[in-house]
Design an enzyme around this catalytic site. Structure first.
Site, PDB file in Angstrom:
ATOM      1  N   LEU A  17     -12.046   2.362  18.898  1.00 46.08           N
ATOM      2  CA  LEU A  17     -12.412   0.989  18.590  1.00 46.08           C
ATOM      3  C   LEU A  17     -13.868   0.991  18.160  1.00 46.08           C
ATOM      4  O   LEU A  17     -14.721   1.596  18.838  1.00 46.08           O
ATOM      5  CB  LEU A  17     -12.252   0.091  19.820  1.00 46.08           C
ATOM      6  CG  LEU A  17     -10.831  -0.276  20.244  1.00 46.08           C
ATOM      7  CD1 LEU A  17     -10.840  -0.871  21.644  1.00 46.08           C
ATOM      8  CD2 LEU A  17     -10.196  -1.249  19.252  1.00 46.08           C
TER       9      LEU A  17
ATOM     10  N   CYS B 130      -6.463   9.866   6.757  1.00 46.20           N
ATOM     11  CA  CYS B 130      -6.414   9.622   8.198  1.00 46.20           C
ATOM     12  C   CYS B 130      -5.000   9.890   8.703  1.00 46.20           C
ATOM     13  O   CYS B 130      -4.792  10.719   9.575  1.00 46.20           O
ATOM     14  CB  CYS B 130      -6.851   8.202   8.515  1.00 46.20           C
ATOM     15  SG  CYS B 130      -8.574   7.864   8.112  1.00 46.20           S
TER      16      CYS B 130
ATOM     17  N   GLU C 219       0.832  -1.199   0.000  1.00 44.18           N
ATOM     18  CA  GLU C 219       0.000   0.000   0.000  1.00 44.18           C
ATOM     19  C   GLU C 219       0.871   1.255   0.000  1.00 44.18           C
ATOM     20  O   GLU C 219       0.622   2.203  -0.751  1.00 44.18           O
ATOM     21  CB  GLU C 219      -0.929   0.011   1.216  1.00 44.18           C
ATOM     22  CG  GLU C 219      -1.840   1.233   1.250  1.00 44.18           C
ATOM     23  CD  GLU C 219      -2.551   1.400   2.575  1.00 44.18           C
ATOM     24  OE1 GLU C 219      -3.736   1.785   2.562  1.00 44.18           O
ATOM     25  OE2 GLU C 219      -1.923   1.158   3.638  1.00 44.18           O
TER      26      GLU C 219
ATOM     27  N   TRP D  50      -8.658  -1.450  -0.013  1.00 43.85           N
ATOM     28  CA  TRP D  50      -9.337  -0.240  -0.475  1.00 43.85           C
ATOM     29  C   TRP D  50     -10.596  -0.542  -1.280  1.00 43.85           C
ATOM     30  O   TRP D  50     -11.213   0.372  -1.828  1.00 43.85           O
ATOM     31  CB  TRP D  50      -8.381   0.618  -1.314  1.00 43.85           C
ATOM     32  CG  TRP D  50      -7.481   1.475  -0.485  1.00 43.85           C
ATOM     33  CD1 TRP D  50      -6.209   1.199  -0.073  1.00 43.85           C
ATOM     34  CD2 TRP D  50      -7.789   2.769   0.037  1.00 43.85           C
ATOM     35  NE1 TRP D  50      -5.708   2.235   0.669  1.00 43.85           N
ATOM     36  CE2 TRP D  50      -6.650   3.218   0.749  1.00 43.85           C
ATOM     37  CE3 TRP D  50      -8.906   3.604  -0.036  1.00 43.85           C
ATOM     38  CZ2 TRP D  50      -6.601   4.448   1.404  1.00 43.85           C
ATOM     39  CZ3 TRP D  50      -8.861   4.837   0.614  1.00 43.85           C
ATOM     40  CH2 TRP D  50      -7.721   5.251   1.319  1.00 43.85           C
TER      41      TRP D  50
ATOM     42  N   ASP E 225      -8.652   3.667  13.398  1.00 42.80           N
ATOM     43  CA  ASP E 225      -9.285   2.410  13.771  1.00 42.80           C
ATOM     44  C   ASP E 225      -8.182   1.609  14.468  1.00 42.80           C
ATOM     45  O   ASP E 225      -7.287   1.081  13.826  1.00 42.80           O
ATOM     46  CB  ASP E 225      -9.782   1.723  12.495  1.00 42.80           C
ATOM     47  CG  ASP E 225     -10.325   0.324  12.719  1.00 42.80           C
ATOM     48  OD1 ASP E 225     -10.053  -0.277  13.777  1.00 42.80           O
ATOM     49  OD2 ASP E 225     -11.014  -0.185  11.811  1.00 42.80           O
TER      50      ASP E 225
ATOM     51  N   TYR F 290      -4.402   9.902  -0.916  1.00 47.13           N
ATOM     52  CA  TYR F 290      -3.024  10.055  -0.453  1.00 47.13           C
ATOM     53  C   TYR F 290      -1.975  10.311  -1.536  1.00 47.13           C
ATOM     54  O   TYR F 290      -1.285  11.335  -1.519  1.00 47.13           O
ATOM     55  CB  TYR F 290      -2.614   8.803   0.328  1.00 47.13           C
ATOM     56  CG  TYR F 290      -3.389   8.583   1.598  1.00 47.13           C
ATOM     57  CD1 TYR F 290      -3.007   9.175   2.795  1.00 47.13           C
ATOM     58  CD2 TYR F 290      -4.511   7.746   1.609  1.00 47.13           C
ATOM     59  CE1 TYR F 290      -3.716   8.963   3.970  1.00 47.13           C
ATOM     60  CE2 TYR F 290      -5.227   7.525   2.787  1.00 47.13           C
ATOM     61  CZ  TYR F 290      -4.826   8.137   3.959  1.00 47.13           C
ATOM     62  OH  TYR F 290      -5.523   7.931   5.113  1.00 47.13           O
TER      63      TYR F 290
ATOM     64  N   ARG G 131      -5.184  11.721  12.238  1.00 42.08           N
ATOM     65  CA  ARG G 131      -6.337  12.423  12.815  1.00 42.08           C
ATOM     66  C   ARG G 131      -7.392  11.464  13.327  1.00 42.08           C
ATOM     67  O   ARG G 131      -8.130  11.762  14.277  1.00 42.08           O
ATOM     68  CB  ARG G 131      -6.967  13.354  11.773  1.00 42.08           C
ATOM     69  CG  ARG G 131      -7.579  12.610  10.602  1.00 42.08           C
ATOM     70  CD  ARG G 131      -8.494  13.424   9.718  1.00 42.08           C
ATOM     71  NE  ARG G 131      -9.022  12.589   8.651  1.00 42.08           N
ATOM     72  CZ  ARG G 131     -10.136  11.856   8.742  1.00 42.08           C
ATOM     73  NH1 ARG G 131     -10.848  11.876   9.851  1.00 42.08           N
ATOM     74  NH2 ARG G 131     -10.539  11.117   7.732  1.00 42.08           N
TER      75      ARG G 131
END
Length: 298
Positions: A242, A179, A63, A85, A203, A127, A200
């Site tokens: 979570l 993220c 990735e 993704w 998970d 990204y 920011r």
């Protein structure tokens, strides 16, 4: 000395025991805390590939290599057997086409049909687009990664060695706003490269372990390209959560004792940051506990 993985497990315990429970964007619900930090020393060769569950580190590195291409379509990822993704474009296709297609059939069609992939495999300016092709108000594209490598080589004492993905003007076109959004670098007087990554939203069960691996893989590549050695990887989280359907899995992971972190090395030095392949990453000594399955919230 306490195993460094306990930083992650302690954070998980903090979220479980004192996290604020609320409804989130996905509708699944989360338990979250705001503001957290963990630090890992990479100078001895060991890297934070978590051991209390199996982390598929090659997927995380693939990735990161895809991010570095500047790509925004999932077809190259799927051709590398990376499916992390797929959920977002699949949800968009089902919503807009009305077809109740399986994920496997959707992915197979993306891989085989370039025209279908061009239309339905796009994630928007996520990204890689921002890292390598940030569009400025002046109409120019800016390659933040190339600038970072140049600065690491030529002015390593700079306090401006960073890149980020939070392009306000393009957030609306992204399948998912970034993220892990800011990476800042620091070079010590004896040539060690440190990284601080700010995330920011994280998970904690599924995302953080992948993000640690991807960021560290990038840190190793940058260090090699700039003639430096890896130092510390520091991770800072904003909304650390979570999902409510991950709580049992988190408790299972917390019940396990960490094992020795593996090492990660680069097998060769490519001519540029763009030249790395998954085969260049050599991980030794990884003997984790079993994988823990959980659903991704979309």
């Amino acid at each position: 000395m306490r195993h460094p993985e306990y930083q992650y497990l302690d954070l998980m315990d903090r979220v479980l025991t004192s996290g604020d429970e609320r409804v989130d964007r996905t509708g699944v619900g989360t338990r979250s805390v705001f503001g957290a930090m963990v630090r890992f020393d990479l100078s001895g060769g060991q890297v934070p590939i978590l051991t209390t569950k199996r982390v598929y580190w090659k997927t995380a590195v693939k990735e990161m290599l895809w991010f570095l291409t500047g790509g925004t379509n999932i077809q190259p990822l799927l051709r590398e057997n990376v499916r992390i993704w797929s959920d977002w474009p699949l949800a968009a296709y089902r919503r807009e086409s009305g077809e109740d297609i399986s994920q496997e059939a959707f992915e197979a069609r993306i891989v085989a049909d370039d025209a279908f992939a061009a239309k339905w495999g796009e994630l928007g300016p996520v990204y890689g687009k921002q890292w390598r092709r940030w569009m400025g108000a002046d109409g120019q594209e800016y390659d933040q990664i190339a600038t970072l490598v140049q600065t690491l080589r030529e002015n390593p004492s700079s306090r401006r060695m960073l890149f980020h993905g939070w392009n306000v003007a393009e957030l609306g076109g992204m399948a998912l706003p970034p993220c892990h959004m800011v990476y800042q670098y620091h070079v010590t007087s004896d040539g060690r490269l440190n990284c601080l990554m700010f995330q920011r939203s994280v998970d904690l069960l599924l995302g953080a372990p992948f993000n640690y691996v991807g960021a560290v893989a990038l840190q190793l590549m940058l260090a090699q390209q700039a003639g430096l050695t890896p130092g510390e990887f520091i991770w800072a989280g904003g909304d650390v959560h979570l999902y409510l359907n991950h709580l049992d899995q988190a408790r299972e992971q917390m019940s396990r004792a960490p094992r020795t972190f593996p090492t990660m090395q680069l097998a060769r030095k490519p001519d540029s940051i763009d030249g790395y392949k998954i085969e260049d990453f050599v991980v030794d000594g990884y003997a984790p506990h079993a994988a823990i399955k959980a659903d991704v919230a979309v």
